[in-house]
Design a protein around this motif. Structure first.
Motif, short mmCIF file in Angstrom:
data_model
loop_
_atom_site.label_atom_id
_atom_site.label_comp_id
_atom_site.label_asym_id
_atom_site.label_seq_id
_atom_site.Cartn_x
_atom_site.Cartn_y
_atom_site.Cartn_z
N LYS A 11 -0.79 -12.21 -20.91
CA LYS A 11 0.13 -12.72 -21.78
C LYS A 11 0.98 -11.80 -22.63
O LYS A 11 1.41 -11.89 -23.48
CB LYS A 11 -0.44 -13.81 -22.77
CG LYS A 11 -1.00 -15.01 -22.10
CD LYS A 11 -1.78 -15.86 -22.99
CE LYS A 11 -0.93 -16.72 -24.12
NZ LYS A 11 -1.63 -17.22 -25.08
N THR B 107 0.45 -14.45 -27.44
CA THR B 107 1.61 -13.93 -26.51
C THR B 107 2.20 -12.98 -27.05
O THR B 107 2.56 -12.88 -28.25
CB THR B 107 2.58 -15.05 -26.09
OG1 THR B 107 1.79 -16.12 -25.63
CG2 THR B 107 3.82 -14.57 -25.19
N TYR C 290 -4.14 -10.01 -28.76
CA TYR C 290 -4.84 -11.15 -27.74
C TYR C 290 -5.60 -12.14 -28.57
O TYR C 290 -6.31 -11.87 -29.44
CB TYR C 290 -5.56 -10.45 -26.92
CG TYR C 290 -6.45 -11.30 -25.83
CD1 TYR C 290 -5.45 -11.56 -24.72
CD2 TYR C 290 -7.53 -11.79 -26.01
CE1 TYR C 290 -6.36 -12.56 -23.69
CE2 TYR C 290 -8.02 -12.84 -25.22
CZ TYR C 290 -7.32 -13.07 -23.88
OH TYR C 290 -7.96 -13.80 -22.95
N PRO C 291 -5.51 -13.46 -28.19
CA PRO C 291 -5.16 -14.04 -27.39
C PRO C 291 -3.45 -14.48 -27.72
O PRO C 291 -3.13 -15.67 -26.66
CB PRO C 291 -6.01 -15.15 -27.09
CG PRO C 291 -6.14 -15.63 -28.62
CD PRO C 291 -6.35 -14.14 -29.10
N THR D 191 -2.89 -16.32 -33.07
CA THR D 191 -3.79 -17.07 -32.31
C THR D 191 -3.04 -17.30 -30.88
O THR D 191 -1.99 -16.92 -30.76
CB THR D 191 -4.00 -18.46 -32.87
OG1 THR D 191 -2.88 -19.21 -32.79
CG2 THR D 191 -4.57 -18.40 -34.38
N GLU D 192 -3.76 -18.01 -29.89
CA GLU D 192 -3.06 -18.19 -28.86
C GLU D 192 -1.99 -19.07 -28.77
O GLU D 192 -1.18 -19.18 -27.90
CB GLU D 192 -4.27 -18.88 -27.92
CG GLU D 192 -4.60 -20.03 -28.36
CD GLU D 192 -5.75 -20.83 -27.21
OE1 GLU D 192 -5.79 -20.48 -26.06
OE2 GLU D 192 -6.57 -21.65 -27.68
#
Lengths: 447, 447
Positions: free
Chosen positions: B272, B198, B195-196, B129-130
């Motif tokens: 990212k 890094t 994505y999302p 995840t982000e």
């Protein structure tokens, strides 16, 4: 140092002027005058000096594509002292001379004129006594331009034997071994004729590595091969029944000790003899380097000894140019990579071109979009293959222009058809005949 | 600087130790640890820093022949922080790992293990995840080792299409364009899955020029090609009726905008994301240069971008070495010429060898009797062609020894049979597998 960065047009102009500077340094008259200085009655050649008043006669003989301007330079230096002389040059490669006669002859195929001239040259050489000085002017093409068979053999015998050797895959060294032993001039035979006169040979090298016994087949140079080596070669390829009978008999006779072998190193013939390379590929490169440095480029001289298949050799050169742009190795930009020698082209197609134009075309494919690389490859004689161009100059945008002009570079490259490609693009390097020849010069500018 | 002049044996030892120094510098663990530094909760990678405490999960994924030791180095740095991970490596190219699973798979022919591993890798990527960090370890071979077809296609579809493209003479660029558009991983598709989160990709380059989108087919790198380019290629070679129907439908569907194209430069996916070359040919060369300088050699780095037919490339290298002996250009002896890249061999015979051994054999022919030149050519992975040697080391006396041993070098060269030639002479370079690969390294010493 000039102000940089440069645009591509300027770089192309620079490449041309660097090439011209390289060629100018090995112009036959320049080369002779750099090596030979007249001071009163003395002629200084390299580190020897010759008292001109000491000699009864001074003769100028020789052969080669550049021999006329070499003889002219000698006439300008010591024309008043030259008694007689004769040189064989390629058709139309003449100069107005006073004391030295010129015979125009066939090249690369020897002809009757060449034979007649060679006969007269040997006569002059034999006429010279121990009180005389013989100056030889030797340059590329001198082998074909001095075609004189040994006693009892004809030019046709020599040519037939060479053809048979070529057909059975003999090496160039093996072919030359036979040639020297069928000749009245090659392999030191001319030095033999000149002896006991003092002999100085001024030699412009068109051979990789400047081997004295290879340039013009070494007429004034000790030979390291023997009649017995010739017999070995004849046996190796089993051609005793194929070569002309009088050639076989001549070689056998020599191998049996009935004909004196070509003169060897250490022979008294060479005691009063001096062979001097007065111009060669590395000198052209170093003059080009000097010109490039004046224009503000960091220079690297790769080698004057470059051989190999043209397009692969081009790939190595462009790999170095791209590394300069990428990491500053081997030198930082603005950079000039210089090399010389003579590459080969394995023909795949029936197009029109030469090794220098093919080098430039292969290089153009490798430098697409590299800001900014310019590649020049040119023959120092002003002639590349059977074309009126010396070579070509390309840059990182050449292929873009080709594609706009609907020219497919791969089609031209694979057909060995670089001349029409560059003619259409206006990228030919046209210098006209330069009257000299020290093989090729490659100049790569990276900014 | 050591005392010189050196004898040939010493020079050969030097060449080997210079080679070893070059290879050591690009060892996967060395390369990772040179680029990544841990300080407390921070991981510094190149000029970025990553607060490890900031991420919910940290994953390590990737593929390639050198990916196991790369992952091991990451475990040694931040093993306590790694949540999960999986890498695909070539059979027997493993390391004992703790947090990261290893799947051994087929190379150069992809297999089911590779596909299964790739599926699991993509699952991990999608799970991120982000709030997560994904570290990718990518090295040569990663393309064959990450074989996952796009939805609706099979590995066999991809392979059949590739075979058809090869048969009709498509360029490697054209083939890769199609491949990237039939893959769920290549051409940035893995970055898309990550994505999302890094994403940092640590990349060991085995590709000339280090093009990110070429190494392992660029799984985490923007792709510049389009589905519509694929249609153009299919039309160009008129293979619409020959490739598998579901491939044609997939490409058409993509070209019509019904499948999202591979991610492009500027896409938020890459905001990212960071792709870092951590080891490459030029770094091996520069480390070798350093080692050579320590031994007292003047060094010249020609290029890391050398391509072309092996024996012609060898001729250019030896021409430079001989020029050094003749005139001191481009550098004075004692000299070390360094280059890298990857040459090709156009097979003429059915012998056993590799491009590095062929380079050494061709070079040996060019340096006969040159006192003293030593030439080493070796694959940095320790493998040259289908042999247990990395390459070979030759010197100016190698051919003399060959002739004494009744080995005709030209016969071996023309039969591409360099391995038995050098095995008999004891001139093989044997390092064993080095676990890294940044192509070849050539070291030429001239004293």
């Amino acid at each position: 140092m000039n102000s940089l960065p440069l645009d591509v047009k300027q770089m192309r102009d620079h490449a041309r002027s660097i090439f011209n500077a390289g060629v100018a340094a090995v112009a036959p008259d320049t080369a002779v005058k750099k090596c030979c200085k007249r001071k009163g009655k003395y002629l200084y050649i390299d580190d020897h000096n010759y008292d001109l008043s000491h000699y009864q006669s001074i003769y100028v003989i020789g052969a080669g594509k550049a021999s006329a301007p070499m003889a002219k330079a000698l006439e300008e230096l010591i024309g008043d002292n030259i008694s007689d002389g004769l040189i064989n040059v390629k058709y139309a490669h003449t100069e107005p001379l006073n004391s030295v006669q010129i015979v125009e002859a066939g090249h690369p195929i020897p002809d009757q004129n060449g034979e007649q001239g060679a006969r007269l040259i040997v006569e002059i050489a034999k006429r010279a006594t121990e009180n005389d000085l013989v100056l030889c002017v030797i340059s590329g093409g001198g082998s074909a331009l001095l075609p004189l068979a040994s006693a009892g053999l004809t030019l046709k015998d020599k040519q037939d034997t060479t053809d048979i050797l070529l057909a059975c895959g003999a090496s160039i060294h093996e072919i030359n071994t036979l040639r020297k032993h069928m000749s009245a001039v090659k392999g030191g035979r001319l030095a033999e004729a000149i002896y006991p006169a003092t002999c100085v040979s001024l030699i412009l090298s068109d051979v990789i590595g400047d081997d004295l016994d290879t340039i013009a087949s070494g007429p004034t140079v000790p030979d390291s091969t023997l009649f017995s080596n010739c017999m070995d070669i004849i046996h190796k390829y089993d051609i005793g029944d194929h070569i002309p009978l009088n050639v076989l008999q001549h070689i056998q006779s020599g191998a049996n000790g009935n004909i004196e072998d070509t003169p060897k190193s250490g022979d008294p013939i060479f005691d009063k003899s001096n062979n001097l390379i007065i111009g060669s590929n590395i000198e052209a490169i170093l003059a080009a380097k000097h010109a490039a440095e004046e224009l503000g480029y960091h220079c690297i001289v790769l080698s004057s000894l470059i051989e190999g298949e043209t397009r692969d050799v081009a790939q190595v050169h462009t790999a170095i140019a791209r590394e300069i742009l990428k990491t500053g190795h081997p030198i930082d930009p603005p950079a000039c990579i210089l090399s010389g020698g003579e590459t080969t082209v394995t023909l795949q197609g029936g197009g029109l071109g030469g090794r220098n134009q093919e080098f430039a075309l292969a290089a153009a494919l490798d430098i697409i979009g590299c800001n900014n690389i310019v590649v020049l490859s040119g023959g120092t004689d002003g002639t590349d293959g059977p074309t009126d161009a010396a070579g070509a100059v390309v840059d990182s945008q050449t292929l873009k222009r080709a594609i706009s002009a609907k020219l497919d570079p791969m089609v031209f490259l694979n057909n060995n058809d670089s001349y029409p490609f560059f003619k259409k693009l206006g990228d030919l390097l046209i210098t006209g005949p330069t009257k000299t020849n020290v093989m090729d010069l490659r100049i790569i500018l990276v900014v």
